[in-house]
Design an enzyme around this catalytic site. Structure first.
Site, PDB file in Angstrom:
ATOM      1  N   HIS A  37      45.621  39.689   4.710  1.00  0.00           N
ATOM      2  CA  HIS A  37      46.681  40.322   5.210  1.00  0.00           C
ATOM      3  C   HIS A  37      46.230  41.902   5.655  1.00  0.00           C
ATOM      4  CE1 HIS A  37      48.995  37.091   3.294  1.00  0.00           C
ATOM      5  NE2 HIS A  37      49.284  36.821   4.406  1.00  0.00           N
ATOM      6  N   GLN A  61      58.835  26.274  10.229  1.00  0.00           N
ATOM      7  CA  GLN A  61      57.487  26.075  10.369  1.00  0.00           C
ATOM      8  C   GLN A  61      57.093  25.135   9.072  1.00  0.00           C
ATOM      9  OE1 GLN A  61      55.846  29.988  10.666  1.00  0.00           O
ATOM     10  NE2 GLN A  61      54.357  29.334   9.334  1.00  0.00           N
ATOM     11  N   GLN A 154      46.362  27.900  15.018  1.00  0.00           N
ATOM     12  CA  GLN A 154      47.562  28.775  15.036  1.00  0.00           C
ATOM     13  C   GLN A 154      46.891  30.001  16.090  1.00  0.00           C
ATOM     14  OE1 GLN A 154      50.291  30.465  11.943  1.00  0.00           O
ATOM     15  NE2 GLN A 154      48.855  32.068  11.978  1.00  0.00           N
ATOM     16  N   VAL A 177      38.645  36.503   5.484  1.00  0.00           N
ATOM     17  CA  VAL A 177      38.209  37.164   4.323  1.00  0.00           C
ATOM     18  C   VAL A 177      38.459  36.274   3.047  1.00  0.00           C
ATOM     19  CG1 VAL A 177      39.065  38.951   2.721  1.00  0.00           C
ATOM     20  CG2 VAL A 177      39.554  39.162   5.162  1.00  0.00           C
ATOM     21  N   MET A 185      40.708  33.222   1.366  1.00  0.00           N
ATOM     22  CA  MET A 185      42.213  33.826   0.706  1.00  0.00           C
ATOM     23  C   MET A 185      43.418  33.379   1.444  1.00  0.00           C
ATOM     24  SD  MET A 185      41.553  37.912  -0.209  1.00  0.00           S
ATOM     25  CE  MET A 185      39.883  38.267  -1.148  1.00  0.00           C
ATOM     26  N   SER A 186      44.379  32.865   0.503  1.00  0.00           N
ATOM     27  CA  SER A 186      45.514  32.175   0.986  1.00  0.00           C
ATOM     28  C   SER A 186      46.580  32.588   0.072  1.00  0.00           C
ATOM     29  CB  SER A 186      45.352  30.755   1.163  1.00  0.00           C
ATOM     30  OG  SER A 186      46.506  30.099   1.294  1.00  0.00           O
ATOM     31  N   SER A 187      47.733  32.629   0.561  1.00  0.00           N
ATOM     32  CA  SER A 187      48.881  32.955  -0.365  1.00  0.00           C
ATOM     33  C   SER A 187      49.160  31.691  -1.107  1.00  0.00           C
ATOM     34  CB  SER A 187      50.059  33.205   0.551  1.00  0.00           C
ATOM     35  OG  SER A 187      49.937  34.352   1.432  1.00  0.00           O
TER      36      SER A 187
HETATM   37  P1  AMP Z   1      50.446  34.140   6.570  1.00  0.00           P
HETATM   38  O1  AMP Z   1      51.210  35.258   5.810  1.00  0.00           O
HETATM   39  O2  AMP Z   1      49.833  32.866   5.527  1.00  0.00           O
HETATM   40  O3  AMP Z   1      51.207  33.364   7.605  1.00  0.00           O
HETATM   41  O4  AMP Z   1      49.391  34.930   7.408  1.00  0.00           O
HETATM   42  C1  AMP Z   1      49.692  35.921   8.095  1.00  0.00           C
HETATM   43  C2  AMP Z   1      48.194  36.310   8.854  1.00  0.00           C
HETATM   44  O5  AMP Z   1      47.234  36.658   8.136  1.00  0.00           O
HETATM   45  C3  AMP Z   1      47.991  35.221   9.832  1.00  0.00           C
HETATM   46  O6  AMP Z   1      47.547  35.638  11.123  1.00  0.00           O
HETATM   47  C4  AMP Z   1      46.705  34.481   8.933  1.00  0.00           C
HETATM   48  O7  AMP Z   1      45.885  33.799   9.800  1.00  0.00           O
HETATM   49  C5  AMP Z   1      46.161  35.609   8.635  1.00  0.00           C
HETATM   50  N1  AMP Z   1      45.450  35.387   7.302  1.00  0.00           N
HETATM   51  C6  AMP Z   1      45.687  34.524   6.098  1.00  0.00           C
HETATM   52  N2  AMP Z   1      44.543  34.443   5.355  1.00  0.00           N
HETATM   53  C7  AMP Z   1      43.849  35.187   5.780  1.00  0.00           C
HETATM   54  C8  AMP Z   1      42.416  35.210   5.471  1.00  0.00           C
HETATM   55  N3  AMP Z   1      41.806  34.942   4.272  1.00  0.00           N
HETATM   56  N4  AMP Z   1      41.460  36.059   6.035  1.00  0.00           N
HETATM   57  C9  AMP Z   1      41.890  36.787   7.369  1.00  0.00           C
HETATM   58  N5  AMP Z   1      43.376  36.331   7.668  1.00  0.00           N
HETATM   59  C10 AMP Z   1      44.020  35.584   6.861  1.00  0.00           C
END
Ligand code: AMP
Length: 284
Positions: A37, A61, A154, A177, A185-187
Site C-alpha cells: 500500500h 466484494q 483487478q 512488493v 505482501m497482503s493484508s
Molecule cells: P487492498 O487493501 O488489499 O484492497 O489493496 C489496495 C491496493 O494495494 C490494491 O491496488 C492492491 O493491488 C495493492 N496491493 C496489495 N498488496 C500489494 C503488494 N504486495 N504490492 C503492491 N501492491 C499491493
C-alpha cells in the site's frame, strides 16, 4: 493529513485543490496497510499535488462465506502510516455513506470477471470491485489512480471499466512488493500461523521456478506450469488455480508468445493467497 468521512467533504477538498490548478492522485485501499500500500502512496505522492487514499472495507466484494467480519482493521495505525507518506486526505467512509438506502446500481464487466478469481470467489467479487472503484472515481475525480499488480485481474477489470465508460482517469499499475522470502505482501498474511507462513513462500518460489524454465528457452505452457506445480506439490500447497493466461485478455494460452501471466491462488492455513508473475513474450 485530513481524515474525511463524507463524500461532500471530499468533493469540497478536491474542488479547492482543482481551483489552485492542482493534480489529484487516488489510492483505493481496504486498509491494514503494508509496504505494498505504501508503495502506491509514494508513487502518488511523487506525481501529484493532492494525494487521496481511500480506506473502505468494501462489503459488496466479499462473498457470504468470506472474511468480511474478520478482515483486519486498524484505522489508527493506518492513518499514522498514511500521514508518514505525506498523504493529504484519508477518505474513510462508513458503509452507508457509500451504499445509502436505495442503492441499486452495479457495474458488471463481462468476460474477464468470469475466470480465475471471478470463478473461485464468484461473479459478485468483481462486480463489487468495479462498482466501488467507479464510485471512488466519481467522488475523487483523480487524474491517476494507483493499483497493485498483485491483483492483476483487478487491474484489468478496472482498466476495462475506464475504457468502456470513458472515465477520465489514468490507471497506473505498480509492481508487487514482497517480503524478504518472496511472499507477496497482503493484508491477509496476518492470518498465517508460523507453519503456514513458511509454507506460503512456496507460491512465489513456484512462480520463480516456472520463470526459470521459461528463461531457459521453454515457452510451452505445459513445461512452465509443471515447474511451478512441482514446487507447490513439494510444499503441500492446496492449489485453487495455477494458470497461464494472456496478460491483456486473460484468455488461456498454450505457450508464451505475447506477454503472459502465470497466476496462482491457494489456500494456505487460514488464508487465501494470490500471486502472479509476468512472462514477457517475444511477440508483445
Ligand atoms: P487492498 O487493501 O488489499 O484492497 O489493496 C489496495 C491496493 O494495494 C490494491 O491496488 C492492491 O493491488 C495493492 N496491493 C496489495 N498488496 C500489494 C503488494 N504486495 N504490492 C503492491 N501492491 C499491493
Amino acid at each position: 493529513m485530513k481524515i474525511l468521512r463524507t463524500i461532500a467533504e471530499v468533493r469540497a477538498a478536491v474542488r479547492a485543490a482543482r481551483a489552485e490548478g492542482e493534480t489529484v492522485g487516488l489510492v483505493p485501499t481496504m486498509g491494514a496497510f503494508h509496504e505494498g500500500h505504501l508503495s502506491l502512496m509514494r508513487a502518488a505522492r511523487e506525481q501529484h499535488d493532492l494525494v487521496v487514499v481511500s480506506l473502505f472495507v468494501n462489503p459488496t466484494q466479499f462473498a457470504a462465506n468470506e472474511d468480511l467480519s474478520t478482515y483486519p482493521r486498524d484505522e489508527g495505525r493506518d492513518s499514522a502510516l498514511a500521514e508518514g507518506e505525506g498523504v493529504d486526505i484519508l477518505f474513510a467512509p462508513t458503509p452507508s455513506e457509500i451504499y445509502p438506502d436505495g442503492f441499486a446500481t452495479t457495474i458488471h464487466v463481462a468476460g474477464i470477471t468470469e475466470v480465475l478469481d471471478g470463478a473461485s470467489r464468484g461473479a459478485h467479487h468483481f462486480d463489487g470491485v468495479a462498482t466501488v472503484v467507479t464510485k471512488l472515481f466519481g467522488i475523487v475525480t483523480p487524474d491517476v489512480a494507483y493499483f497493485g499488480q498483485k491483483d492483476a485481474q483487478q487491474v484489468l477489470v478496472v482498466r476495462r471499466v475506464v475504457r468502456d465508460l470513458d472515465l477520465d482517469v489514468r490507471i497506473e499499475a505498480c509492481p508487487i512488493v514482497r517480503e524478504l522470502d518472496g511472499l507477496a505482501m497482503s493484508s491477509r498474511n496476518v492470518y498465517l500461523d508460523a507453519d503456514a507462513r513458511v509454507q506460503a513462500s512456496a507460491l512465489n518460489r513456484s512462480l520463480d521456478a516456472a520463470e526459470a524454465v521459461f528463461a531457459s528457452g521453454k515457452s510451452d505452457g505445459e513445461s512452465i506450469r509443471a515447474a511451478a506445480d512441482r514446487v507447490l506439490a513439494d510444499a503441500s500447497i492446496d492449489v485453487e488455480y495455477l494458470e497461464l493466461r494472456d496478460a491483456e485478455t486473460l484468455q488461456p494460452v498454450d505457450a508464451v508468445e505475447r506477454d503472459a501471466l502465470l497466476l496462482v491462488a491457494a489456500r494456505v492455513g487460514a488464508a487465501r493467497l494470490i500471486d502472479n508473475h509476468l512472462l514477457r513474450g517475444v511477440a508483445s
